[in-house]
Write an enzyme that holds these catalytic residues in place. Sequence first.
Site, PDB file in Angstrom:
ATOM      1  N   TYR A 138      25.669  35.931  -5.537  1.00 57.32           N
ATOM      2  CA  TYR A 138      24.860  35.084  -6.438  1.00 57.32           C
ATOM      3  C   TYR A 138      25.686  34.697  -7.667  1.00 57.32           C
ATOM      4  CZ  TYR A 138      20.926  34.482  -9.856  1.00 57.32           C
ATOM      5  OH  TYR A 138      20.048  34.046 -10.816  1.00 57.32           O
ATOM      6  N   THR A 166      19.931  35.632 -19.871  1.00 57.02           N
ATOM      7  CA  THR A 166      19.833  37.067 -19.606  1.00 57.02           C
ATOM      8  C   THR A 166      18.642  37.303 -18.665  1.00 57.02           C
ATOM      9  OG1 THR A 166      19.759  39.186 -20.723  1.00 57.02           O
ATOM     10  CG2 THR A 166      18.299  37.499 -21.602  1.00 57.02           C
TER      11      THR A 166
HETATM   12  N1  LIG Z   1      14.278  35.334 -13.467  1.00 57.34           N
HETATM   13  C1  LIG Z   1      15.344  35.816 -14.082  1.00 57.34           C
HETATM   14  O1  LIG Z   1      15.340  36.966 -14.574  1.00 57.34           O
HETATM   15  C2  LIG Z   1      16.586  34.993 -14.224  1.00 57.34           C
HETATM   16  C3  LIG Z   1      16.685  33.708 -13.703  1.00 57.34           C
HETATM   17  N2  LIG Z   1      17.854  33.004 -13.882  1.00 57.34           N
HETATM   18  C4  LIG Z   1      18.001  31.632 -13.373  1.00 57.34           C
HETATM   19  O2  LIG Z   1      17.001  30.814 -13.945  1.00 57.34           O
HETATM   20  C5  LIG Z   1      16.614  29.788 -13.006  1.00 57.34           C
HETATM   21  C6  LIG Z   1      15.114  29.839 -12.778  1.00 57.34           C
HETATM   22  O3  LIG Z   1      14.796  31.114 -12.203  1.00 57.34           O
HETATM   23  P1  LIG Z   1      13.293  31.583 -11.999  1.00 57.34           P
HETATM   24  O4  LIG Z   1      12.389  30.602 -12.631  1.00 57.34           O
HETATM   25  O5  LIG Z   1      13.239  33.008 -12.373  1.00 57.34           O
HETATM   26  O6  LIG Z   1      13.174  31.500 -10.429  1.00 57.34           O
HETATM   27  P2  LIG Z   1      11.870  31.241  -9.550  1.00 57.34           P
HETATM   28  O7  LIG Z   1      12.136  31.866  -8.224  1.00 57.34           O
HETATM   29  O8  LIG Z   1      10.640  31.634 -10.282  1.00 57.34           O
HETATM   30  O9  LIG Z   1      11.865  29.662  -9.406  1.00 57.34           O
HETATM   31  C7  LIG Z   1      12.822  28.997  -8.664  1.00 57.34           C
HETATM   32  C8  LIG Z   1      12.202  27.746  -8.109  1.00 57.34           C
HETATM   33  O10 LIG Z   1      13.155  27.093  -7.267  1.00 57.34           O
HETATM   34  C9  LIG Z   1      12.482  26.671  -6.081  1.00 57.34           C
HETATM   35  N3  LIG Z   1      13.409  26.599  -4.967  1.00 57.34           N
HETATM   36  C10 LIG Z   1      14.179  27.589  -4.461  1.00 57.34           C
HETATM   37  N4  LIG Z   1      14.861  27.136  -3.392  1.00 57.34           N
HETATM   38  C11 LIG Z   1      14.506  25.847  -3.222  1.00 57.34           C
HETATM   39  C12 LIG Z   1      14.846  24.838  -2.285  1.00 57.34           C
HETATM   40  N5  LIG Z   1      15.713  25.081  -1.287  1.00 57.34           N
HETATM   41  N6  LIG Z   1      14.288  23.631  -2.398  1.00 57.34           N
HETATM   42  C13 LIG Z   1      13.384  23.377  -3.383  1.00 57.34           C
HETATM   43  N7  LIG Z   1      13.025  24.260  -4.294  1.00 57.34           N
HETATM   44  C14 LIG Z   1      13.576  25.494  -4.214  1.00 57.34           C
HETATM   45  C15 LIG Z   1      11.454  27.741  -5.843  1.00 57.34           C
HETATM   46  O11 LIG Z   1      10.442  27.275  -4.996  1.00 57.34           O
HETATM   47  P3  LIG Z   1       9.820  28.300  -3.905  1.00 57.34           P
HETATM   48  O12 LIG Z   1       9.400  29.510  -4.683  1.00 57.34           O
HETATM   49  O13 LIG Z   1       8.696  27.517  -3.311  1.00 57.34           O
HETATM   50  O14 LIG Z   1      10.936  28.587  -2.959  1.00 57.34           O
HETATM   51  C16 LIG Z   1      10.964  28.024  -7.258  1.00 57.34           C
HETATM   52  O15 LIG Z   1       9.943  27.141  -7.647  1.00 57.34           O
HETATM   53  C17 LIG Z   1      17.432  30.039 -11.737  1.00 57.34           C
HETATM   54  O16 LIG Z   1      18.594  29.262 -11.788  1.00 57.34           O
HETATM   55  C18 LIG Z   1      17.813  31.502 -11.867  1.00 57.34           C
HETATM   56  O17 LIG Z   1      19.002  31.774 -11.167  1.00 57.34           O
HETATM   57  C19 LIG Z   1      18.912  33.527 -14.563  1.00 57.34           C
HETATM   58  C20 LIG Z   1      18.855  34.775 -15.087  1.00 57.34           C
HETATM   59  C21 LIG Z   1      17.692  35.604 -14.968  1.00 57.34           C
HETATM   60  C1  LIG Z   2      18.594  38.783 -13.722  1.00 59.18           C
HETATM   61  C2  LIG Z   2      19.565  39.548 -12.887  1.00 59.18           C
HETATM   62  O1  LIG Z   2      18.842  40.396 -11.985  1.00 59.18           O
HETATM   63  C3  LIG Z   2      19.610  41.154 -11.082  1.00 59.18           C
HETATM   64  O2  LIG Z   2      20.295  42.168 -11.745  1.00 59.18           O
HETATM   65  P1  LIG Z   2      19.617  43.451 -12.338  1.00 59.18           P
HETATM   66  O3  LIG Z   2      19.399  43.277 -13.782  1.00 59.18           O
HETATM   67  O4  LIG Z   2      20.427  44.642 -11.941  1.00 59.18           O
HETATM   68  O5  LIG Z   2      18.240  43.448 -11.528  1.00 59.18           O
HETATM   69  P2  LIG Z   2      16.807  44.068 -11.597  1.00 59.18           P
HETATM   70  O6  LIG Z   2      15.991  43.426 -12.636  1.00 59.18           O
HETATM   71  O7  LIG Z   2      16.289  43.992 -10.211  1.00 59.18           O
HETATM   72  O8  LIG Z   2      17.047  45.616 -11.952  1.00 59.18           O
HETATM   73  C4  LIG Z   2      17.418  46.078 -13.205  1.00 59.18           C
HETATM   74  C5  LIG Z   2      17.504  47.581 -13.240  1.00 59.18           C
HETATM   75  O9  LIG Z   2      16.188  48.106 -13.076  1.00 59.18           O
HETATM   76  C6  LIG Z   2      16.202  49.171 -12.127  1.00 59.18           C
HETATM   77  N1  LIG Z   2      14.869  49.334 -11.535  1.00 59.18           N
HETATM   78  C7  LIG Z   2      14.088  50.430 -11.664  1.00 59.18           C
HETATM   79  N2  LIG Z   2      12.965  50.303 -10.954  1.00 59.18           N
HETATM   80  C8  LIG Z   2      13.021  49.061 -10.400  1.00 59.18           C
HETATM   81  C9  LIG Z   2      12.110  48.361  -9.561  1.00 59.18           C
HETATM   82  O10 LIG Z   2      11.033  48.842  -9.198  1.00 59.18           O
HETATM   83  N3  LIG Z   2      12.487  47.099  -9.194  1.00 59.18           N
HETATM   84  C10 LIG Z   2      13.668  46.528  -9.599  1.00 59.18           C
HETATM   85  N4  LIG Z   2      13.960  45.267  -9.216  1.00 59.18           N
HETATM   86  N5  LIG Z   2      14.553  47.204 -10.385  1.00 59.18           N
HETATM   87  C11 LIG Z   2      14.219  48.443 -10.766  1.00 59.18           C
HETATM   88  C12 LIG Z   2      17.292  48.750 -11.168  1.00 59.18           C
HETATM   89  O11 LIG Z   2      17.751  49.836 -10.403  1.00 59.18           O
HETATM   90  C13 LIG Z   2      18.345  48.220 -12.137  1.00 59.18           C
HETATM   91  O12 LIG Z   2      19.072  49.286 -12.688  1.00 59.18           O
HETATM   92  C14 LIG Z   2      20.719  40.417 -10.406  1.00 59.18           C
HETATM   93  O13 LIG Z   2      20.701  40.821  -9.063  1.00 59.18           O
HETATM   94  C15 LIG Z   2      20.764  38.996 -10.712  1.00 59.18           C
HETATM   95  O14 LIG Z   2      19.835  38.335  -9.920  1.00 59.18           O
HETATM   96  C16 LIG Z   2      20.477  38.655 -12.119  1.00 59.18           C
HETATM   97  O15 LIG Z   2      20.957  37.679 -12.639  1.00 59.18           O
END
Ligand SMILES: NC(=O)C1=CN([C@@H]2O[C@H](COP(=O)(O)OP(=O)(O)OC[C@H]3O[C@@H](n4cnc5c(N)ncnc54)[C@H](OP(=O)(O)O)[C@@H]3O)[C@@H](O)[C@H]2O)C=CC1
Ligand SMILES: C[C@H]1O[C@H](OP(=O)(O)OP(=O)(O)OC[C@H]2O[C@@H](n3cnc4c(=O)[nH]c(N)nc43)[C@H](O)[C@@H]2O)[C@@H](O)[C@@H](O)C1=O
Length: 360
Positions: A138, A166
Amino acid sequence: MINKNAKIYVAGHRGLVGSAIWKNLSDRGFTNLIGRTHAELDLLDGAAVRAFFDAERPDAVVLAAAHVGGIMANSRYRADFIYQNLQIQQNVIGESFRHDVQKLLFLGSTCIYPRNARQPMSEDALLTSPLEYTNEPYAIAKIAGLKLCESFSLQYGCNYIAVMPTNLYGPRDNFHLERSHVLPAMLRKVHLSHLLLEGNETALRRDLMLRPVEGIDGQAAMSDIETVLKKYGIERETVMLWGTGTPLREFLWSEEMADASVHVLLNVDFADTYAPDDTEVRNCHINVGTGREHTIRQVAEFVVDTIGYKGELRWDASKPDGTPRKLTDVSKLHQLGWHHKIELQEGVSLLYKWYLKGEL
Ligand SMILES: NC(=O)C1=CN([C@@H]2O[C@H](COP(=O)(O)OP(=O)(O)OC[C@H]3O[C@@H](n4cnc5c(N)ncnc54)[C@H](OP(=O)(O)O)[C@@H]3O)[C@@H](O)[C@H]2O)C=CC1
Ligand SMILES: C[C@H]1O[C@H](OP(=O)(O)OP(=O)(O)OC[C@H]2O[C@@H](n3cnc4c(=O)[nH]c(N)nc43)[C@H](O)[C@@H]2O)[C@@H](O)[C@@H](O)C1=O
C-alpha cells in the site's frame, strides 16, 4: 483560484474522508460537485474512467478513492492493496492530465515513511530507509501516487498536490471487526462486549442488523452470536485487542482532514509546496496530522472511559504491532495556514455519539 461554480469531482465521495470533503466543500458554497459511487464507476476500469472524464470534464479533482484498510487487511491482501491503488491513481491522475484538470489533490498516507524514520517524520524522511512490512505494498502505491503528482507538476506545469494524512477516524468509518483501522475496531469491540455484559440484547441485535458479522445478523440465536463474536475476541467480560498495545499512533478526526484538504485545494499551489532552490531532493507532498501521539493502550483506555466499559482488556501479542511509532511533523502544514483543533479524547467521544445514532 477555484471559483464557487467550478466543477469539482470528488472521487470516493461516499467514503470516510471523501464524504467529509464533499460536505466541507458544500458548506463553503461550492455548488457544482460531482461524484460517482463504486457501483456507478469502477475506477479500476480505465475505459470507463476516460468516458467519465470525456463526459464531465471537471475543473478540479480530489482523489479520495482508494482501497483502504487496517493492519490486518494490509498485511493479508497485499496484491489488492498495491494493484488497486496503483490502478485507481493511474486512471484518475492520467485522465485528469489528458482532460486538462486545473487542480488535483491526491490523498496518500503517512505510511509512506520508513519504519524507523526519525520522529517526528518530516516530508524529507521519504525514501530514506526500508518501509514497514505489514503495509509495504500500500505504501509503495501511495509513494507512486505522490510522485505522479510531483512529476506531472514539474514536467508539465500541472497543479497537482499530494497530502499525506496520519491515521483518520470519524463518521462513516469502517467498523469491520477484522479489516478496519484500530479506532473503529476497538470502539465496536468494546461496545459489543459492554452490551453483552449489560445483557442489552436489543441493542446488540440492532448493531448486528446494521453491520452483520460473518453472515450473522441481529436475528440469529444468541448462542450463535456469542460464538461468532468470540472469534473476534469479544466476550461477556473481556475484549482481546491486537499486539502489545505499546505502538504509538497519531489520530486526526476525518472532518478536520477534510477541512485541511479543502484548505490546501483552495489556497495552496504546487509552487508553494517546494523550494525551487533546494538541491537534489524536492519533496513536494504535505503531511496532515496533529503532531500528537498516544500509545495504543492509551487509545483503548479512552475508548473504555467513553463507553463506561466495566470489563477487562486483554492483548494478543501474536497479532502484529506494525510500525512502532508514526508521529507526523506538521510544520509545513502549519506554515501553509492550517492547524487541527479536535484532540483524541474529544474525537473518541464524537465517534461514539455518531456510532450510537446507528447510521452507516
Ligand atoms: N482511513 C484512514 O485512517 C486513512 C486514509 N488515508 C487515505 O485517505 C483516502 C480516503 O480514505 P478513507 O476515506 O478512509 O477510505 P474509505 O474506504 O472510507 O473510502 C474510500 C472510497 O473509495 C471508493 N473506492 C474504492 N475502490 C474503488 C473503485 N475501484 N472504484 C470506485 N470507487 C472505489 C470506496 O467505495 P466502496 O467502499 O464502495 O468500495 C470508498 O467510497 C484514501 O486515499 C486513503 O488511502 C490515509 C491515511 C489514513
Ligand atoms: C492508517 C494506516 O493504517 C495501517 O497502519 P496501522 O496504523 O498499523 O493500522 P491499524 O489502525 O490497523 O492498527 C494500529 C495499531 O493498533 C493495534 N490494534 C489493537 N487492536 C486492534 C484492532 O482491534 N484492530 C486494528 N485494526 N488494530 C488494532 C494494531 O496492532 C496496531 O499496532 C496501515 O496498514 C495503513 O493502511 C495506514 O496508512
